[in-house]
Design an enzyme around this catalytic site. Structure first.
Site, mmCIF file in Angstrom:
data_model
loop_
_atom_site.group_PDB
_atom_site.id
_atom_site.type_symbol
_atom_site.label_atom_id
_atom_site.label_comp_id
_atom_site.label_asym_id
_atom_site.label_seq_id
_atom_site.Cartn_x
_atom_site.Cartn_y
_atom_site.Cartn_z
ATOM 1 N N THR A 1 -1.495 5.992 1.665
ATOM 2 C CA THR A 1 -2.772 5.262 1.600
ATOM 3 C C THR A 1 -3.032 4.539 2.911
ATOM 4 O OG1 THR A 1 -2.480 4.927 -0.778
ATOM 5 C CG2 THR A 1 -4.089 3.525 0.325
ATOM 6 N N LEU B 1 0.871 -1.166 0.000
ATOM 7 C CA LEU B 1 0.000 0.000 0.000
ATOM 8 C C LEU B 1 0.912 1.220 0.000
ATOM 9 C CD1 LEU B 1 -2.791 -0.808 2.656
ATOM 10 C CD2 LEU B 1 -3.052 -0.741 0.176
ATOM 11 N N ASP B 2 0.593 2.215 -0.792
ATOM 12 C CA ASP B 2 1.424 3.412 -0.843
ATOM 13 C C ASP B 2 1.530 4.057 0.532
ATOM 14 O OD1 ASP B 2 1.650 3.003 -3.533
ATOM 15 O OD2 ASP B 2 0.203 4.545 -4.116
ATOM 16 N N HIS B 3 2.640 4.747 0.757
ATOM 17 C CA HIS B 3 2.878 5.454 2.020
ATOM 18 C C HIS B 3 1.689 6.312 2.459
ATOM 19 C CE1 HIS B 3 4.405 9.095 4.154
ATOM 20 N NE2 HIS B 3 5.106 8.214 4.844
#
Length: 287
Positions: A138, A134-136
């Protein structure tokens, strides 16, 4: 030497080598290499006998860790992680926005897993490992493997598209009620379906939309790139944005809300959801 920590081994299904079992059992030594160093220094005992990496553990043993005057202290990350599901094979946890899943930094979800999850009693138990990213910025659900077999099988489920993920985002601008975005990312086929659940008028952004997103592929930054491609970027995105329409100070409005799949070992159907963050509800209070 001074006694530092004590661990009692729970009942195990199968005997396991101490080298594999020992990862994560001591608060001050979170890594396999750290355990090896402590054993070489004669600081670890199993039932009052010096430990070896090759000794098999079957359950009920008392494992003690001592600290010598010259021994170094292993830094351990104190990070409270919300666990939504857990068994001997896998776990599903909540990743807050603003924390890396993994990487070279000390404060990551990966570094905090062992302290927040129960050690698997299975013979192939390993240090818990995130299965996807998961993106930083998100928030949302993250799937974790706790055994070698689970990590392999969960990776296969993702590859075979047998794990369904649902995200929610707040997008900017007037938007179609639903649709499918087919746009290659890094020259690879990529697809996202979207459905607008509600829209509100915005003085600054014209419209803000609560959007349900289901990625059919798993490319890096796929949802963010796809929504920008149709000129409806995600609110708060500072990497994929339209000129003059950046929101500062609130973070990215992207949330991984649900995970659904068949458990690869117990064969039960798993469905876990996590409610929208408060910042979403300030704009769409009815959800």
């Amino acid at each position: 030497m001074q006694l530092q920590e004590t661990h009692i081994v729970p009942k195990l299904e199968k005997p396991i080598r101490f080298q594999e079992y020992s990862v994560g059992i001591f608060n001050t030594i979170p890594t396999k290499s750290g355990i090896k160093k402590a054993i070489k220094k004669g600081l670890v005992f199993i039932d009052k006998t010096l430990a070896t990496t090759s000794k098999y553990i079957s359950g009920g043993e008392k494992i003690t860790l001592f600290e010598s005057e010259n021994s170094s202290t292993f830094e351990r990350l104190e990070l409270a992680i919300e666990v939504l599901f857990e068994d001997d094979y896998l776990a599903i946890i909540y990743k807050p926005a603003g924390i890396l899943v993994s990487g070279n930094k000390f404060v990551t979800i990966a570094n905090g897993l062992a302290q927040n999850l129960k050690k698997s009693t299975l013979a192939d138990a390993v240090k818990p490992q995130p299965i996807h990213r998961l993106d930083h910025p998100t928030s949302g659900l993250l799937l974790v493997g706790k055994t070698s077999a689970a990590i392999t099988e969960l990776g296969r489920l993702f590859k075979d598209k047998e794990i369904q993920k649902t995200y929610f985002a707040i997008s900017i601008g007037k938007m179609s009620s639903d649709g499918i975005i087919n746009l290659p990312i890094d020259e690879k086929k990529s697809q996202t379906t979207f459905e607008v659940l509600d829209s509100v008028i915005s003085d600054r952004f014209e419209f803000l939309n609560l959007v349900k997103l289901q990625p059919k592929t798993g490319r890096k930054h796929q949802l963010r790139k796809h929504l920008l491609a149709i000129e409806n970027p995600i609110l708060g995105d500072k990497e994929y944005f339209l000129d003059g329409k950046i929101l500062n100070g609130k973070g990215l409005y992207l949330h991984a809300a649900t995970l659904e799949f068949k458990h690869p070992f117990t064969k039960t159907q798993i469905f876990i959801s996590k409610e929208l963050p408060k910042k979403f509800k300030k704009i769409f209070p009815q959800f």
